[in-house]
Design an enzyme around this catalytic site. Sequence first.
Site, PDB file in Angstrom:
ATOM      1  N   LEU A   1      10.608   3.096   1.115  1.00 36.35           N
ATOM      2  CA  LEU A   1      11.066   2.221   0.034  1.00 36.35           C
ATOM      3  C   LEU A   1      10.847   0.763   0.449  1.00 36.35           C
ATOM      4  O   LEU A   1      11.778  -0.034   0.480  1.00 36.35           O
ATOM      5  CB  LEU A   1      12.540   2.482  -0.289  1.00 36.35           C
ATOM      6  CG  LEU A   1      13.089   1.887  -1.591  1.00 36.35           C
ATOM      7  CD1 LEU A   1      12.290   2.361  -2.793  1.00 36.35           C
ATOM      8  CD2 LEU A   1      14.560   2.241  -1.766  1.00 36.35           C
ATOM      9  N   GLY A   2       9.592   0.453   0.747  1.00 34.80           N
ATOM     10  CA  GLY A   2       9.228  -0.906   1.090  1.00 34.80           C
ATOM     11  C   GLY A   2       8.732  -1.666  -0.123  1.00 34.80           C
ATOM     12  O   GLY A   2       9.025  -1.319  -1.272  1.00 34.80           O
TER      13      GLY A   2
ATOM     14  N   ILE B   1       5.752  -1.972  -1.524  1.00 40.03           N
ATOM     15  CA  ILE B   1       4.891  -1.248  -2.468  1.00 40.03           C
ATOM     16  C   ILE B   1       5.728  -0.338  -3.357  1.00 40.03           C
ATOM     17  O   ILE B   1       5.542  -0.280  -4.582  1.00 40.03           O
ATOM     18  CB  ILE B   1       3.821  -0.442  -1.719  1.00 40.03           C
ATOM     19  CG1 ILE B   1       2.880  -1.379  -0.953  1.00 40.03           C
ATOM     20  CG2 ILE B   1       3.021   0.438  -2.690  1.00 40.03           C
ATOM     21  CD1 ILE B   1       1.964  -0.667   0.011  1.00 40.03           C
TER      22      ILE B   1
ATOM     23  N   SER C   1      14.425   6.582   2.758  1.00 38.91           N
ATOM     24  CA  SER C   1      14.084   5.481   3.657  1.00 38.91           C
ATOM     25  C   SER C   1      15.384   5.041   4.326  1.00 38.91           C
ATOM     26  O   SER C   1      16.083   4.159   3.811  1.00 38.91           O
ATOM     27  CB  SER C   1      13.440   4.326   2.882  1.00 38.91           C
ATOM     28  OG  SER C   1      12.887   3.365   3.752  1.00 38.91           O
TER      29      SER C   1
ATOM     30  N   SER D   1      16.476   3.230   6.688  1.00 41.31           N
ATOM     31  CA  SER D   1      16.794   1.871   7.114  1.00 41.31           C
ATOM     32  C   SER D   1      17.058   0.918   5.945  1.00 41.31           C
ATOM     33  O   SER D   1      17.517  -0.207   6.145  1.00 41.31           O
ATOM     34  CB  SER D   1      15.659   1.305   7.966  1.00 41.31           C
ATOM     35  OG  SER D   1      14.460   1.216   7.218  1.00 41.31           O
TER      36      SER D   1
ATOM     37  N   ARG E   1      -0.024   5.955   4.927  1.00 39.21           N
ATOM     38  CA  ARG E   1      -0.766   6.088   6.181  1.00 39.21           C
ATOM     39  C   ARG E   1      -1.229   7.526   6.338  1.00 39.21           C
ATOM     40  O   ARG E   1      -0.440   8.464   6.210  1.00 39.21           O
ATOM     41  CB  ARG E   1       0.112   5.704   7.380  1.00 39.21           C
ATOM     42  CG  ARG E   1       0.637   4.272   7.348  1.00 39.21           C
ATOM     43  CD  ARG E   1      -0.493   3.268   7.438  1.00 39.21           C
ATOM     44  NE  ARG E   1       0.008   1.899   7.537  1.00 39.21           N
ATOM     45  CZ  ARG E   1      -0.755   0.820   7.489  1.00 39.21           C
ATOM     46  NH1 ARG E   1      -2.063   0.948   7.321  1.00 39.21           N
ATOM     47  NH2 ARG E   1      -0.233  -0.386   7.590  1.00 39.21           N
TER      48      ARG E   1
ATOM     49  N   ASP F   1      -5.674   8.321  -1.057  1.00 35.76           N
ATOM     50  CA  ASP F   1      -6.465   7.109  -0.836  1.00 35.76           C
ATOM     51  C   ASP F   1      -6.577   6.787   0.642  1.00 35.76           C
ATOM     52  O   ASP F   1      -7.368   5.934   1.035  1.00 35.76           O
ATOM     53  CB  ASP F   1      -5.835   5.920  -1.575  1.00 35.76           C
ATOM     54  CG  ASP F   1      -6.681   4.664  -1.479  1.00 35.76           C
ATOM     55  OD1 ASP F   1      -7.902   4.752  -1.760  1.00 35.76           O
ATOM     56  OD2 ASP F   1      -6.150   3.595  -1.118  1.00 35.76           O
TER      57      ASP F   1
ATOM     58  N   GLU G   1     -10.802   7.715   9.136  1.00 41.17           N
ATOM     59  CA  GLU G   1     -11.543   6.988   8.099  1.00 41.17           C
ATOM     60  C   GLU G   1     -12.788   6.345   8.694  1.00 41.17           C
ATOM     61  O   GLU G   1     -12.717   5.773   9.784  1.00 41.17           O
ATOM     62  CB  GLU G   1     -10.647   5.928   7.455  1.00 41.17           C
ATOM     63  CG  GLU G   1      -9.450   6.522   6.714  1.00 41.17           C
ATOM     64  CD  GLU G   1      -8.647   5.480   5.946  1.00 41.17           C
ATOM     65  OE1 GLU G   1      -9.014   4.285   5.981  1.00 41.17           O
ATOM     66  OE2 GLU G   1      -7.663   5.852   5.302  1.00 41.17           O
TER      67      GLU G   1
ATOM     68  N   HIS H   1     -10.043   4.714   0.259  1.00 40.97           N
ATOM     69  CA  HIS H   1      -9.153   3.626   0.697  1.00 40.97           C
ATOM     70  C   HIS H   1      -9.411   2.364  -0.135  1.00 40.97           C
ATOM     71  O   HIS H   1      -9.758   1.307   0.379  1.00 40.97           O
ATOM     72  CB  HIS H   1      -9.328   3.329   2.185  1.00 40.97           C
ATOM     73  CG  HIS H   1      -8.098   2.714   2.794  1.00 40.97           C
ATOM     74  ND1 HIS H   1      -7.697   2.982   4.083  1.00 40.97           N
ATOM     75  CD2 HIS H   1      -7.172   1.843   2.291  1.00 40.97           C
ATOM     76  CE1 HIS H   1      -6.582   2.311   4.357  1.00 40.97           C
ATOM     77  NE2 HIS H   1      -6.256   1.608   3.276  1.00 40.97           N
TER      78      HIS H   1
END
Length: 338
Positions: free
Chosen positions: A165-166, A168, A187, A189, A249, A272, A277, A296
Amino acid sequence: MNMKSRSHPPVLVVMTQQEKHEFMPPDLEARLRALFPELVWADAPLRDDQWRELLSEQRPEIILCAWETPSLPPEAAEHLKYLCFLCGSIRSLVPRELIESGLKVTNWGSSVSNTVAECTLLLILAALRRVGNWSVAMRTKGEWKKGRHPDTLSLFGRRVGLHGLGAISCELVRLLEPFRVQISAYSPSVPDETYKTLNVRRAESLEDLFSTSDVLVELAPGKPDNYHIVGDDLINLLPENAVFVNVGRGMVVDEQALVRASRERGLHIALDVYEVEPLPVDSPLRSLDNITLLPHLGGPTPDRRRDCGKLALQNLENYVSDKPLINLIDLNTYDRAT
């Protein structure tokens, strides 16, 4: 060499003409040159020997640069105090010891959150509508839907789970509002107040999140503790007809578990990011039917890279005014980067 004033420290700008066009278009370049009238502009790419020679000659206190800049040599720490990076991960550009020694580094940070969230929404809709399946089938097999009951789904009213839950995720929550979805997130933290402000349910565990999500969006940070944290146990908790989207990630997800879930349970997947990669040509992900793949592309599109340039200018102005830098990269952030 005469010492420069604080308002006009030695500044070196390094980027290709294409990077300049996208990140620093004429209006932003004009602001940059007004801020630093004596800056030196060098065209990338540069060979390592050219790079070292340029650093030795210019002895910049500030470097503004983008993707095609070579890695900083250790001796750059003698004069360099701030590296303003227009892009994302700085692992290949800045050795860890330079940050340990006090070098200030910023990147595009949250300035790209809106475009990544936009791409996430695209992948969610593509997976629900089976765009990956039909795009391939219609182009290569001449297929058409059979009857009036395809297995496509709508996003309206779905349960959406966010692993992370940052910045983005926060942007994605806003984009999802018109679809009247029920959103949960895991999330640990993140404080309760953030969940409350966003009207997001705090999942008690990853098991709770996965088992109650029709759409699971993977956005967990790429820290060592999260390596392959999403495997068979969690993926198999997803409800029937759920879709799995990863824009975070690649290393967080066991890709073989995704392959098994697609082949055995018909899980629809949209990705994505990948553990390796570019995605290897022989990756089994490429052979799946129930999948939408992007190479990506979730970051800022070329037309929105000026947003990163605007953030960089704000940081440069903050630096010469002794104000806090935005998206300052500390050792913890550095170690989590891919």
